[in-house]
Write a protein that holds these residues in place. Structure first.
Motif, PDB file in Angstrom:
ATOM      1  N   ALA A 193      77.425  85.558 118.794  1.00 57.41           N
ATOM      2  CA  ALA A 193      78.060  84.419 118.138  1.00 57.41           C
ATOM      3  C   ALA A 193      78.525  83.338 119.114  1.00 57.41           C
ATOM      4  N   VAL A 203      78.956  78.848 118.861  1.00 52.96           N
ATOM      5  CA  VAL A 203      80.302  78.293 118.656  1.00 52.96           C
ATOM      6  C   VAL A 203      80.313  76.767 118.785  1.00 52.96           C
ATOM      7  N   ASP A 232      83.129  82.436 116.166  1.00 53.51           N
ATOM      8  CA  ASP A 232      82.595  83.778 116.388  1.00 53.51           C
ATOM      9  C   ASP A 232      83.405  84.782 115.574  1.00 53.51           C
ATOM     10  N   SER A 240      87.024  86.463 118.644  1.00 53.59           N
ATOM     11  CA  SER A 240      87.980  85.634 119.383  1.00 53.59           C
ATOM     12  C   SER A 240      89.128  85.251 118.459  1.00 53.59           C
ATOM     13  N   GLN A 281      71.893  88.496 117.494  1.00 55.93           N
ATOM     14  CA  GLN A 281      72.745  89.187 116.514  1.00 55.93           C
ATOM     15  C   GLN A 281      73.243  88.189 115.471  1.00 55.93           C
ATOM     16  N   ASN A 282      72.924  86.912 115.693  1.00 56.90           N
ATOM     17  CA  ASN A 282      73.455  85.870 114.808  1.00 56.90           C
ATOM     18  C   ASN A 282      72.633  85.754 113.531  1.00 56.90           C
ATOM     19  N   HIS A 298      70.591  91.410 113.094  1.00 55.40           N
ATOM     20  CA  HIS A 298      71.480  91.642 111.951  1.00 55.40           C
ATOM     21  C   HIS A 298      71.079  90.827 110.727  1.00 55.40           C
ATOM     22  N   VAL A 317      72.702  92.400 107.794  1.00 53.67           N
ATOM     23  CA  VAL A 317      72.905  93.844 107.888  1.00 53.67           C
ATOM     24  C   VAL A 317      74.388  94.167 107.745  1.00 53.67           C
ATOM     25  N   PHE A 340      77.599  96.758 107.919  1.00 53.04           N
ATOM     26  CA  PHE A 340      77.949  97.977 108.649  1.00 53.04           C
ATOM     27  C   PHE A 340      77.668  99.164 107.733  1.00 53.04           C
ATOM     28  N   GLN A 365      82.417  83.936 128.181  1.00 51.87           N
ATOM     29  CA  GLN A 365      83.684  83.464 128.734  1.00 51.87           C
ATOM     30  C   GLN A 365      84.588  84.608 129.166  1.00 51.87           C
ATOM     31  N   GLY A 381      81.892  81.588 131.685  1.00 59.24           N
ATOM     32  CA  GLY A 381      82.128  80.230 131.197  1.00 59.24           C
ATOM     33  C   GLY A 381      81.542  80.009 129.823  1.00 59.24           C
TER      34      GLY A 381
HETATM   35  P1  OAD Z   1      81.909  88.468 118.888  1.00 57.90           P
HETATM   36  O1  OAD Z   1      82.814  87.532 118.190  1.00 57.90           O
HETATM   37  O2  OAD Z   1      82.235  89.906 118.818  1.00 57.90           O
HETATM   38  O3  OAD Z   1      81.800  88.089 120.418  1.00 57.90           O
HETATM   39  C1  OAD Z   1      81.566  86.783 120.843  1.00 57.90           C
HETATM   40  C2  OAD Z   1      81.701  86.744 122.365  1.00 57.90           C
HETATM   41  O4  OAD Z   1      81.355  85.434 122.802  1.00 57.90           O
HETATM   42  C3  OAD Z   1      83.109  87.035 122.853  1.00 57.90           C
HETATM   43  O5  OAD Z   1      83.037  87.850 124.018  1.00 57.90           O
HETATM   44  C4  OAD Z   1      83.660  85.644 123.202  1.00 57.90           C
HETATM   45  O6  OAD Z   1      84.577  85.668 124.279  1.00 57.90           O
HETATM   46  C5  OAD Z   1      82.398  84.930 123.635  1.00 57.90           C
HETATM   47  N1  OAD Z   1      82.401  83.487 123.408  1.00 57.90           N
HETATM   48  C6  OAD Z   1      82.879  82.790 122.348  1.00 57.90           C
HETATM   49  N2  OAD Z   1      82.627  81.497 122.473  1.00 57.90           N
HETATM   50  C7  OAD Z   1      81.986  81.331 123.648  1.00 57.90           C
HETATM   51  C8  OAD Z   1      81.451  80.219 124.345  1.00 57.90           C
HETATM   52  N3  OAD Z   1      81.508  78.972 123.840  1.00 57.90           N
HETATM   53  N4  OAD Z   1      80.841  80.437 125.517  1.00 57.90           N
HETATM   54  C9  OAD Z   1      80.788  81.682 126.055  1.00 57.90           C
HETATM   55  N5  OAD Z   1      81.254  82.774 125.440  1.00 57.90           N
HETATM   56  C10 OAD Z   1      81.845  82.611 124.242  1.00 57.90           C
HETATM   57  O7  OAD Z   1      80.437  88.167 118.336  1.00 57.90           O
HETATM   58  P2  OAD Z   1      79.138  89.089 118.501  1.00 57.90           P
HETATM   59  O8  OAD Z   1      79.144  89.808 119.790  1.00 57.90           O
HETATM   60  O9  OAD Z   1      77.986  88.227 118.190  1.00 57.90           O
HETATM   61  O10 OAD Z   1      77.623  91.946 113.021  1.00 57.90           O
HETATM   62  O11 OAD Z   1      79.349  90.117 117.332  1.00 57.90           O
HETATM   63  C11 OAD Z   1      78.407  91.136 117.157  1.00 57.90           C
HETATM   64  C12 OAD Z   1      78.320  91.507 115.716  1.00 57.90           C
HETATM   65  O12 OAD Z   1      79.621  91.827 115.216  1.00 57.90           O
HETATM   66  C13 OAD Z   1      77.865  90.392 114.796  1.00 57.90           C
HETATM   67  O13 OAD Z   1      76.480  90.229 114.772  1.00 57.90           O
HETATM   68  C14 OAD Z   1      78.393  90.832 113.470  1.00 57.90           C
HETATM   69  C15 OAD Z   1      79.785  91.244 113.900  1.00 57.90           C
HETATM   70  O14 OAD Z   1      80.417  92.144 113.100  1.00 57.90           O
HETATM   71  C16 OAD Z   1      77.585  92.297 111.721  1.00 57.90           C
HETATM   72  O15 OAD Z   1      78.208  91.708 110.866  1.00 57.90           O
HETATM   73  C17 OAD Z   1      76.712  93.465 111.432  1.00 57.90           C
END
Ligand code: OAD
Length: 353
Positions: free
Chosen positions: A37, A41, A47, A50, A134-135, A157, A221, A223, A275, A304
Motif C-alpha cells: 500500500a 499513498v 495504507d 500506518s 498486494q494492492n 490479493h 482476497v 483473510f 519509510q 524514505g
Molecule cells: P501496510 O499498511 O501494512 O504497510 C504499508 C507500509 O508502507 C508500512 O510499512 C508503511 O510504513 C509504509 N509506507 C506508507 N507510506 C509510505 C510511503 N509514502 N513511502 C514509503 N513507505 C510507506 O500495507 P501492506 O503491507 O500493503 O490485505 O498490507 C498488506 C496487506 O494487509 C494488504 O494487501 C491487505 C492488508 O490487510 C488484505 O486485505 C488481504
C-alpha cells in the motif's frame, strides 16, 4: 549432514548508485518486485497499518453488525476484511469499502511515480520478471495495461474493479455492482451526517443474480480465503531465478505474500524501499556485519518515501527525463516530489545502515 553454507551474494549494494549499476549489469538478469500500500499513498489512498491507515481509523461503531462482531473488529481490525464475518454479514466489508469501490469507478486515483518507475524498469531493462502487488487499487494496471498478454502483474490479493459472488463465483459487471453499492450501502464517511445519523441509516443486501446469496463483492482476497492460483504458479517459476528482489511500501506482515523475501536464493540481492525497516523476522538484515569483521550484505534498505527513492534510483539509472515526460499524468504528491527534485537536485542517498 550440516546444511551447505549460504551462497555469497551476487553483489554488494551499498547505495542507490551501486543498485543502479547492478540493475544494468549482466549479473542481474531477473528482477522481481513485491509492492504494498505504501507505493499508492501518494495517489491519495491511505495504507492499512500506518497512523491514519484503514485499520487505525476503522469506525466499527458505525458499521451494520452485531455487538459481538463489533467487539471482534475492535480487537482486530483485519476482521472487517475476513471471510469469517463476510459469510455471516457482508455489510461491514461493503460499508468500509464503499468509497474505494465508487472512487475506483470514477477513476479517482492515478498511478504514482513508483508505479511508473516499475514500468520504466520493464521497458528500459527487459529484466522485470514480475510485479507481485498486494494492492487491490488497480494502479499497477494503469502502467501495465497489456497485462493479459504478458502477466507481468500478479494481483496477490485480487482487485477491487472485478466483482463476483463469494458463494458461487458468478461474476457481475463492475458498473452494475457500483450502482447497487451506491443505492444499497450506507455511507459511513458522509461528512454532512452526524455519527448518530450514520448509525440510524440502514444498508440493504446486494444479492447474487445467480444463487441469490448476499455475497457479491469485489474480487479481493478476504483473510481466511486462498490466494489466486496464479500467485503460486508464478512464485514457483520466478523465485529460483531472481537476481534482485525489490520490496516497496509494504509492512511485510501478511503471508504468504511476505514469503517472497525468503523464497529467493541466498545470492539474490534484496532491496527494501520503505519509510520504516520491515521484515527482520523474515530474515532481512539491516545489520550488515557478521561479528567477525566480515560483511554479509545482501540486503539494502532505501529508507524514505517510495516516490522519492524511486526518483533517486531513476536519476542514478539516467531515467529522470522519462519521468519528467509523464509528469502531467502523475498525482499531485508524486508530481511535487518530481518537480522539487528537478528544481533542486538532492544529494544521492547513502543510508545503507
Ligand atoms: P501496510 O499498511 O501494512 O504497510 C504499508 C507500509 O508502507 C508500512 O510499512 C508503511 O510504513 C509504509 N509506507 C506508507 N507510506 C509510505 C510511503 N509514502 N513511502 C514509503 N513507505 C510507506 O500495507 P501492506 O503491507 O500493503 O490485505 O498490507 C498488506 C496487506 O494487509 C494488504 O494487501 C491487505 C492488508 O490487510 C488484505 O486485505 C488481504
Amino acid at each position: 549432514m550440516p546444511p551447505p553454507p549460504p551462497r555469497p551474494p551476487n553483489t554488494i549494494i551499498k547505495d542507490l548508485t551501486s543498485l543502479a549499476k547492478y540493475i544494468q549489469s549482466d549479473a542481474c538478469k531477473s528482477i522481481v518486485v513485491l509492492t504494498g500500500a505504501g507505493i499508492s499513498v501518494n495517489s491519495g489512498i491511505p495504507d492499512f497499518r500506518s497512523a491514519g491507515g484503514m485499520y487505525s481509523t476503522l469506525r466499527a461503531d458505525l458499521l451494520t453488525c452485531s455487538a459481538a462482531q463489533r467487539r471482534l473488529m475492535e480487537q482486530d481490525p483485519t476482521y472487517v476484511v475476513s471471510w469469517d464475518i463476510f459469510q455471516r454479514n457482508a455489510f461491514p466489508y461493503l460499508e468500509v469499502r464503499r468509497p474505494f469501490i465508487l472512487g475506483t469507478a470514477q477513476q479517482q486515483w492515478k498511478a504514482t511515480l513508483s508505479h511508473h518507475f516499475l514500468k520504466l524498469l520493464d521497458t528500459k531493462t527487459n529484466k522485470l520478471t514480475r510485479v507481485y502487488t498486494q494492492n487491490i487499487d488497480g494502479l499497477d494496471h494503469q502502467c501495465f495495461p497489456d497485462n493479459n498478454n504478458d502477466n507481468k502483474i500478479v494481483s496477490v490479493h485480487g482487485t477491487i474493479a472485478q466483482v463476483a459472488c463469494e458463494g458461487c463465483g458468478t461474476g457481475m459487471e463492475f458498473d452494475a455492482f457500483c450502482q447497487q453499492v451506491q443505492s444499497n450501502i450506507k455511507d459511513i464517511y458522509d461528512p454532512s451526517l452526524s455519527d448518530d445519523e450514520k448509525k440510524q441509516q440502514t444498508s440493504k443486501p446486494i444479492h447474487c443474480p445467480s444463487c441469490q446469496q448476499p455475497l457479491v463483492k469485489p474480487k479481493t482476497v478476504l483473510f481466511g480465503r486462498s490466494l489466486p492460483e496464479e500467485f503460486f504458479v508464478a512464485v514457483k517459476q520466478d523465485m529460483p531465478q531472481a537476481d534482485l528482489l525489490i520490496v516497496a511500501g509494504t509492512s511485510l506482515v501478511v503471508s504468504p505474500a511476505n514469503s517472497l523475501v525468503y523464497q529467493v536464493n541466498d545470492d539474490c540481492a534484496r532491496v527494501v524501499i520503505n519509510q520504516e525497516a520491515v521484515g527482520q523476522e523474515l530474515g532481512i538484515e539491516y545489520d550488515y556485519t557478521d561479528g567477525s569483521g566480515g560483511n554479509k550484505r545482501r540486503d539494502y534498505f532505501a529508507k524514505g518515501d517510495c516516490d522519492q527513492v524511486c526518483l533517486e534510483l531513476c536519476q542514478a539509472l539516467g531515467w529522470e527525463q522519462d519521468l519528467l515526460a509523464i509528469q502531467d499524468s502523475l498525482p499531485e504528491m508524486s508530481r511535487a516530489v518530481l518537480l522539487a527534485a528537478a528544481s533542486n537536485k538532492p544529494q544521492m542517498r547513502n543510508n545503507s545502515k
